[in-house]
Design an enzyme around this catalytic site. Structure first.
Site, PDB file in Angstrom:
ATOM      1  N   TYR A   1     -17.423  37.283  -3.489  1.00 53.01           N
ATOM      2  CA  TYR A   1     -18.681  37.030  -4.198  1.00 53.01           C
ATOM      3  C   TYR A   1     -19.539  38.289  -4.319  1.00 53.01           C
ATOM      4  CZ  TYR A   1     -17.707  32.029  -3.596  1.00 53.01           C
ATOM      5  OH  TYR A   1     -17.147  30.776  -3.622  1.00 53.01           O
TER       6      TYR A   1
ATOM      7  N   LYS B   1      -5.222  33.820   3.898  1.00 52.26           N
ATOM      8  CA  LYS B   1      -4.053  33.848   3.013  1.00 52.26           C
ATOM      9  C   LYS B   1      -3.300  35.139   3.315  1.00 52.26           C
ATOM     10  CE  LYS B   1      -1.684  31.897  -0.343  1.00 52.26           C
ATOM     11  NZ  LYS B   1      -0.812  30.733  -0.040  1.00 52.26           N
TER      12      LYS B   1
ATOM     13  N   ASP C   1      -4.211  27.083   1.541  1.00 53.70           N
ATOM     14  CA  ASP C   1      -3.606  25.984   0.782  1.00 53.70           C
ATOM     15  C   ASP C   1      -3.148  24.866   1.714  1.00 53.70           C
ATOM     16  OD1 ASP C   1      -1.860  27.935   1.710  1.00 53.70           O
ATOM     17  OD2 ASP C   1      -0.521  27.842  -0.013  1.00 53.70           O
TER      18      ASP C   1
ATOM     19  N   ASP D   1     -16.541  28.228   1.310  1.00 52.73           N
ATOM     20  CA  ASP D   1     -17.226  27.519   0.231  1.00 52.73           C
ATOM     21  C   ASP D   1     -16.422  26.287  -0.169  1.00 52.73           C
ATOM     22  OD1 ASP D   1     -18.996  26.897  -1.777  1.00 52.73           O
ATOM     23  OD2 ASP D   1     -18.570  28.642  -3.013  1.00 52.73           O
TER      24      ASP D   1
ATOM     25  N   ASP E   1     -17.182  22.024   1.486  1.00 50.87           N
ATOM     26  CA  ASP E   1     -17.432  20.907   0.569  1.00 50.87           C
ATOM     27  C   ASP E   1     -16.373  19.822   0.707  1.00 50.87           C
ATOM     28  OD1 ASP E   1     -19.758  21.912  -0.399  1.00 50.87           O
ATOM     29  OD2 ASP E   1     -18.978  22.555  -2.335  1.00 50.87           O
TER      30      ASP E   1
END
Length: 363
Positions: free
Chosen positions: A145, A195, A227, A251, A255
């Site tokens: 970001y 990852k 994943d 992020d 959620d």
């Protein structure tokens, strides 16, 4: 406990003021039961500050927060201010600058399925029956970001856009320590999400997390690819205690954790800096459609107070007392409208009164 503490209270917009009132009732009960010396000061923020001061984050609000040990934040935003330029709207003009000003680099989002609320969980009944209690620890200031370079260039079929995932050693070390320290107050397990089979930033992340883990021999560490983690949260969320995540992965997963609880009205959030100063807020929004009706669920705001007591005031006993009071209320079938499903519902005020009373009684 003899130290004097001061909390900056920023109720904000929508349901913010009414749920904040309930959190302050509970704070009164905590003060009395634990003989804590805690004072509060109220400041405008968000749309309320725009209306009263012409800007979403007035200097007086920032100064008040600087003089406090922590900030208890309500919620900001609503259709009334959506016509304003984006950087002057309540969310972007208040919350993001506060995070930047106080260098809040870590975000803590608990996600718990409470006994008696299994029917609200969208997962299969046999999975929900196992329950879960997860803390998602997300790095807030690094990663894709904010990494440079980023942008767009070229034209036609060669037009492209690009972002850069960058993490420094110090950023990974400090967020990892937050996760391990949190696990020590919980069930002593950290699952670090990366990852590392593809990304160089994740390889560094995993190496440094392994190094930090040696400082915490009492905490179990596991690594999981992002994943797989998204699948495992659906398959068996009870396997997780603390999730340690980069900005992007956190992020996404925070959620997902919120969704599987089934009620945003139950979810608090904490954002911390390196000195332990924090901003504490409900994970949900300002819900202007139900504001002023005395029907909003105040539990997320009250749990935000519990996080404040635990992480900024080091008052874990008081935080646990609040959490036990909420557990008892829910176990007794006490529900606000969002959780009632046709059964009798209590008002915002009544839920606050009940939880404050249970804290005072020491349930």
């Amino acid at each position: 406990m003899s130290k004097n503490y001061h909390i900056a209270v920023l109720p904000g917009d929508g349901i913010g003021p009414e749920v904040m009132t309930q959190a302050l009732k509970v704070l009164d009960a905590v003060r009395n039961r634990f003989a804590m010396r805690i004072t509060t000061s109220h400041y405008d923020v968000g749309g309320a500050a725009i209306d009263n001061h012409g800007q979403p984050l007035p200097p007086a609000t920032v100064e008040g927060c600087e003089q406090a040990d922590a900030v208890l934040f309500g919620s900001v935003g609503g259709p009334k201010w959506e016509h304003l330029p984006p950087d002057q709207q309540p969310e972007r003009g208040a919350l993001l600058p506060l995070r930047k000003h106080f260098k809040l680099f870590s975000n803590l989002r608990p996600a718990k399925l409470y006994q008696g609320l299994e029917a609200f969980c969208p997962l299969r009944a046999d999975i929900a029956a196992n329950g879960f209690d997860i803390l998602c620890v997300r790095e807030l200031t690094g990663g894709i970001y904010f990494g440079q370079p980023k942008g767009r260039e070229g034209s036609g079929q060669y037009e492209k856009a690009f972002d850069t995932e960058v993490y420094h050693r110090f950023e990974i070390e400090r967020i990892a320590r937050i996760a391990f320290e949190s696990a020590r107050k919980r069930r002593h397990k950290v699952t670090s999400i990366d990852k590392a089979n593809v990304l160089q930033s994740s390889i560094l992340w995993r190496e440094i997390v392994n190094e930090i883990a040696t400082e915490y021999p009492d905490v179990e560490l596991a690594h999981m690819y992002i994943d797989n983690a998204t699948m495992q949260l659906i398959k068996d969320p009870s396997q997780f205690d603390v999730l340690l995540c980069s900005n992007l992965f956190g992020d996404i997963l925070s959620d997902e954790c919120a969704m599987i609880t089934g009620s945003m009205g139950m979810l608090p959030s904490a954002s911390l800096n390196e000195q332990g100063f924090g901003l504490y807020e409900p994970a949900g929004g300002s819900a202007p459609d139900i504001a002023g009706k005395n029907i909003a669920n105040p539990i997320a705001q009250i749990l935000s107070l519990a996080l404040l007591l635990r992480y900024s005031l080091d008052a874990d006993d008081a935080a646990c007392a609040i959490e036990r009071a909420i557990n008892r209320a829910l176990e007794e079938g006490i529900r606000t409208g969002d959780l009632a499903r046709g059964a009798a519902a209590v008002s915002t005020d009544e839920m606050g009164d009940i939880i404050a009373r249970y804290v005072a009684e020491g349930v």
